[in-house]
Scaffold this active site. Structure first.
Site, PDB file in Angstrom:
ATOM      1  N   TYR A  43       0.808  -1.221   0.000  1.00 19.34           N
ATOM      2  CA  TYR A  43       0.000   0.000   0.000  1.00 19.34           C
ATOM      3  C   TYR A  43       0.844   1.275   0.000  1.00 19.34           C
ATOM      4  O   TYR A  43       0.308   2.364  -0.224  1.00 19.34           O
ATOM      5  CB  TYR A  43      -0.930   0.038   1.216  1.00 19.34           C
ATOM      6  N   HIS A 101       0.882 -11.739   2.205  1.00 22.20           N
ATOM      7  CA  HIS A 101      -0.173 -11.002   1.513  1.00 22.20           C
ATOM      8  C   HIS A 101      -0.874 -11.842   0.428  1.00 22.20           C
ATOM      9  O   HIS A 101      -2.098 -11.904   0.386  1.00 22.20           O
ATOM     10  CB  HIS A 101       0.402  -9.719   0.899  1.00 22.20           C
TER      11      HIS A 101
END
Length: 267
Positions: A43, A101
């Site tokens: 992010y 992730h």
């Protein structure tokens, strides 16, 4: 069942990569009562999330901070190195929850999961989570990890309810953390959800979140800025009735909105 409990709602920060906006969103959320903040190397906002936590002045022990190792960083040396870099950006000694992730790219079950165990053993993360795994990959990871899997993060909302993975979470004692709980906005114009929202004189966003709150072992982490941060938190006050939940369960509209070609379920 593990003894790691997540608050009923978390703040997602995906795509919030403007430093000041992200930091202020995190500060506002924590001051409103959020106690779970989710970020990721992918992010590009870990530093802003850390700044927001400091600005809020909430006791660190009260906040669950989660981040995720980028798929390209999942080789053993890269995972251990970049997890430390995440902590530097967050300006924290440890995170409460560290995820793999996506099980793609550099993911190697034995090496990646050994890195996660070692990071936990060193005290750099309290707990280990997985994200975007299939049931078969979850089984494999649970066999290889010394650490318990306390959370599995996937897309989950009324139009993609992840019944199999919710049942798996209940069976194996972890939390299913639902990202994109509003279906990236796709659910907001759905006619059934809009009808239920009208019945309760509320928004379709609130209906989506109330549906999540009504499920066993499911915690939504809506990303939001501005007034939506408060509105999402307030959705905890809405309780859907049995008829609402049954209509959603029987609904024939099912739509996954996060679906990269490389995802494990496409292999």
């Amino acid at each position: 069942m593990n003894d790691f409990d997540l608050p009923p709602i978390g703040l997602g920060t995906s795509a919030n990569d403007d430093f000041e906006e992200c930091a202020e969103t995190v500060r506002t959320a924590l001051e409103l009562g959020y106690r779970h903040v989710d970020t990721a190397q992918m992010y590009d906002n870990e530093a802003a999330v850390g700044e927001g936590i400091r600005r809020a002045g909430v006791d660190r022990d009260e906040v669950v901070v989660a981040t995720k190792v980028h798929p390209d960083n999942l080789a053993y040396d890269d995972a251990t190195r970049t997890a430390r870099e995440s902590l530097e950006r967050l300006d924290l000694d440890a995170v409460d929850l560290l995820y793999v992730h996506w099980p793609i790219s550099a993911y190697d079950p034995e090496e990646t999961l050994r890195a996660m165990d070692d990071l936990r053993a060193e005290g750099l993360c309290d707990q280990v989570g997985l994200s975007n795994f299939t049931p078969a990959l979850l089984d494999e990871a649970r066999d290889l990890l010394d650490a318990p899997v306390v959370a599995h993060q996937v897309e989950c909302h009324p139009l993609f309810p992840q019944a199999e993975l919710r049942a798996y979470a209940v069976e194996h004692g972890h939390t299913l953390v639902g990202y994109s709980p509003l279906g990236r906005g796709e659910a907001l114009d759905d006619p059934l959800l809009a009808e239920i929202a009208e019945k309760h004189d509320t928004s379709t966003a609130a209906v989506c979140l109330a549906w999540a709150f009504a499920q066993d072992a499911l915690v939504p982490i809506p990303k939001a800025t501005g007034d939506h941060v408060r509105a999402n938190f307030a959705a905890q006050e809405l309780e859907l009735d049995d008829e609402d939940l049954a209509r959603i369960a029987d609904y024939d509209v099912r739509e996954r909105v996060i679906d990269p070609d490389a995802a494990a379920w496409n292999r």
